[in-house]
Design a protein around this motif. Sequence first.
Motif, PDB file in Angstrom:
ATOM      1  N   PRO A  29       0.802  -1.233   0.000  1.00 46.78           N
ATOM      2  CA  PRO A  29       0.000   0.000   0.000  1.00 46.78           C
ATOM      3  C   PRO A  29       0.827   1.273   0.000  1.00 46.78           C
ATOM      4  O   PRO A  29       0.463   2.269  -0.645  1.00 46.78           O
ATOM      5  CB  PRO A  29      -0.829  -0.134   1.284  1.00 46.78           C
ATOM      6  N   GLN A  30       1.947   1.264   0.712  1.00 45.09           N
ATOM      7  CA  GLN A  30       2.758   2.480   0.815  1.00 45.09           C
ATOM      8  C   GLN A  30       3.553   2.762  -0.465  1.00 45.09           C
ATOM      9  O   GLN A  30       3.944   3.908  -0.715  1.00 45.09           O
ATOM     10  CB  GLN A  30       3.728   2.384   2.001  1.00 45.09           C
ATOM     11  N   LEU A  31       3.837   1.710  -1.261  1.00 44.86           N
ATOM     12  CA  LEU A  31       4.634   1.858  -2.486  1.00 44.86           C
ATOM     13  C   LEU A  31       4.009   1.030  -3.601  1.00 44.86           C
ATOM     14  O   LEU A  31       4.606   0.057  -4.072  1.00 44.86           O
ATOM     15  CB  LEU A  31       6.092   1.421  -2.243  1.00 44.86           C
ATOM     16  N   PRO A  32       2.820   1.349  -4.021  1.00 44.24           N
ATOM     17  CA  PRO A  32       2.159   0.547  -5.056  1.00 44.24           C
ATOM     18  C   PRO A  32       2.984   0.513  -6.343  1.00 44.24           C
ATOM     19  O   PRO A  32       3.537   1.532  -6.768  1.00 44.24           O
ATOM     20  CB  PRO A  32       0.825   1.264  -5.259  1.00 44.24           C
ATOM     21  N   GLY A  33       3.074  -0.688  -6.909  1.00 47.06           N
ATOM     22  CA  GLY A  33       3.829  -0.850  -8.138  1.00 47.06           C
ATOM     23  C   GLY A  33       5.297  -1.148  -7.940  1.00 47.06           C
ATOM     24  O   GLY A  33       5.989  -1.500  -8.903  1.00 47.06           O
ATOM     25  N   GLU A  34       5.797  -1.041  -6.720  1.00 41.24           N
ATOM     26  CA  GLU A  34       7.178  -1.427  -6.422  1.00 41.24           C
ATOM     27  C   GLU A  34       7.225  -2.926  -6.144  1.00 41.24           C
ATOM     28  O   GLU A  34       6.363  -3.465  -5.449  1.00 41.24           O
ATOM     29  CB  GLU A  34       7.715  -0.676  -5.205  1.00 41.24           C
ATOM     30  N   PHE A  35       8.261  -3.586  -6.697  1.00 39.28           N
ATOM     31  CA  PHE A  35       8.417  -5.019  -6.519  1.00 39.28           C
ATOM     32  C   PHE A  35       9.698  -5.317  -5.741  1.00 39.28           C
ATOM     33  O   PHE A  35      10.621  -4.505  -5.704  1.00 39.28           O
ATOM     34  CB  PHE A  35       8.450  -5.732  -7.877  1.00 39.28           C
ATOM     35  N   ALA A  36       9.745  -6.477  -5.128  1.00 41.70           N
ATOM     36  CA  ALA A  36      10.865  -6.852  -4.254  1.00 41.70           C
ATOM     37  C   ALA A  36      12.145  -7.073  -5.045  1.00 41.70           C
ATOM     38  O   ALA A  36      12.135  -7.597  -6.166  1.00 41.70           O
ATOM     39  CB  ALA A  36      10.511  -8.109  -3.476  1.00 41.70           C
ATOM     40  N   THR A  37      13.248  -6.696  -4.410  1.00 51.55           N
ATOM     41  CA  THR A  37      14.582  -6.940  -4.945  1.00 51.55           C
ATOM     42  C   THR A  37      15.397  -7.752  -3.935  1.00 51.55           C
ATOM     43  O   THR A  37      14.990  -7.934  -2.793  1.00 51.55           O
ATOM     44  CB  THR A  37      15.307  -5.619  -5.222  1.00 51.55           C
ATOM     45  N   VAL A  38      16.557  -8.193  -4.398  1.00 54.20           N
ATOM     46  CA  VAL A  38      17.452  -8.929  -3.498  1.00 54.20           C
ATOM     47  C   VAL A  38      17.806  -8.074  -2.289  1.00 54.20           C
ATOM     48  O   VAL A  38      17.857  -8.559  -1.151  1.00 54.20           O
ATOM     49  CB  VAL A  38      18.726  -9.368  -4.241  1.00 54.20           C
TER      50      VAL A  38
END
Length: 455
Positions: A290-299
């Motif tokens: 919710p706080q960063l919509p559209g951001e995906f996880a990285t290493v």
Amino acid sequence: MARDSNDTTPLTTRAELIEWFAAGEKPRARFAIGTEHEKIPFYRESRAPVPYDGDRGIRALLEGLAGETGWEPIVDLGNIIGLSAEAGGAISIEPGGQFELSGAALPDVHATAAELVTHLAATKRVADPLGIGFLTLGMSPKWRRDETPVMPKSRYRIMAGYMPKVGSLGLDMMLRTATVQVNLDFASEGDMVRKMRASLALQPVATALFANSPFTDGRPNGFLSRRSEIWRDTDADRTGMLPFAFDAGFGYEAYVDWLLDMPMYFVKRGDTYHDVSGASFRDLMAGKLPQLPGEFATVSDWANHASTAFPEVRLKRFLEMRGADVGDSGMIAAQAAFWAGLLYDEAALDAALDLVKGWSPANREAARATAPRLGLATPVANTTLGAVAAEALAIARSGLRARGRRDAEGRDETIYLQPLEAIVAAGRTRAEDLLADYEGRWGACVRPAFAECVF
């Protein structure tokens, strides 16, 4: 933690999270020892805590040490918050100014003890002209929480805002405690599991052996290791004895699932820390945070998230032993020897597992809950932690002898166990000796600690 990860490689599957841990496996010939210790700075003249700013503050200390060592400054929003060595190792500051050496991965206890001597000598050359000393205690003995300076580090601001929501003592943990950790390698998933189980079960033994934080706010606090007790009311979602580690089938996958269920603190993008405290890593992987919509996880997100778990033994790409108060140089080296002796020789590891195999989950939890107050007298499974400590030290001694790592004088690593063997022989922790000093020659005052309990 000196520097958060910045690996932007995407993570899209649970299998990749598991593989991140498996990538830490090493052949036994490459097993190393890493030692991390925190020390609380103070002004020698006034016995006051050291703020970040000013001509004689933490910033000046770090800048001076950068010049002394040639290590690279680590900067957060324009503030120097640590130093990094090209050959390995780092210096960082904890939330209340605790000065931490995260040692390099070294081949034996002799090397880690030598590293400590070198670090303390360099730090002293810079700190002495600033009038700064460092306590060898596991908790600041005099200053209240509101008297303790707060360091300008972005992740700490986020943690400080979240801690009071999940426990009553998290800010004390952040601002007023000091620990020593030993980091050890594993060869395979099965090897990790064996070491995790042995070290988790024996962590209350380490808490008792290294108990060294009996004072708070200028008086005895009722504990031998107040630092350890504080962790019991910090954040139950990310601390504790990991009872699931003793379940059949435990391995990387179960630890990953635990981390996935553990709320996040932050997501770092570039130089910015985004406060997502309480959020789900699963949502980040799905791009639905919710706080960063559209951001995906990285290493880097996964590595940083793993670094915000605080169980008594933490799995990263190595295992961290986290149950001990900091002590003097001899006690710091002793912890490295204790765990390396128990975990780096197969026969010793078998014996360590045999020592605790009859302990139930209730036994382990009760020992963890009681060790901060009673130390070696803590009851566990029809015996005491003192008796278990004696057996564990004998096992560690045999393991270090089997390793056969000798210094220039031909001595093996068992020499570093001597402070612990003296504690077990006397049946008294360092904390109990300090309490006796307080009631006796210190005249019910903690001021002498600033002269006697120093590096």
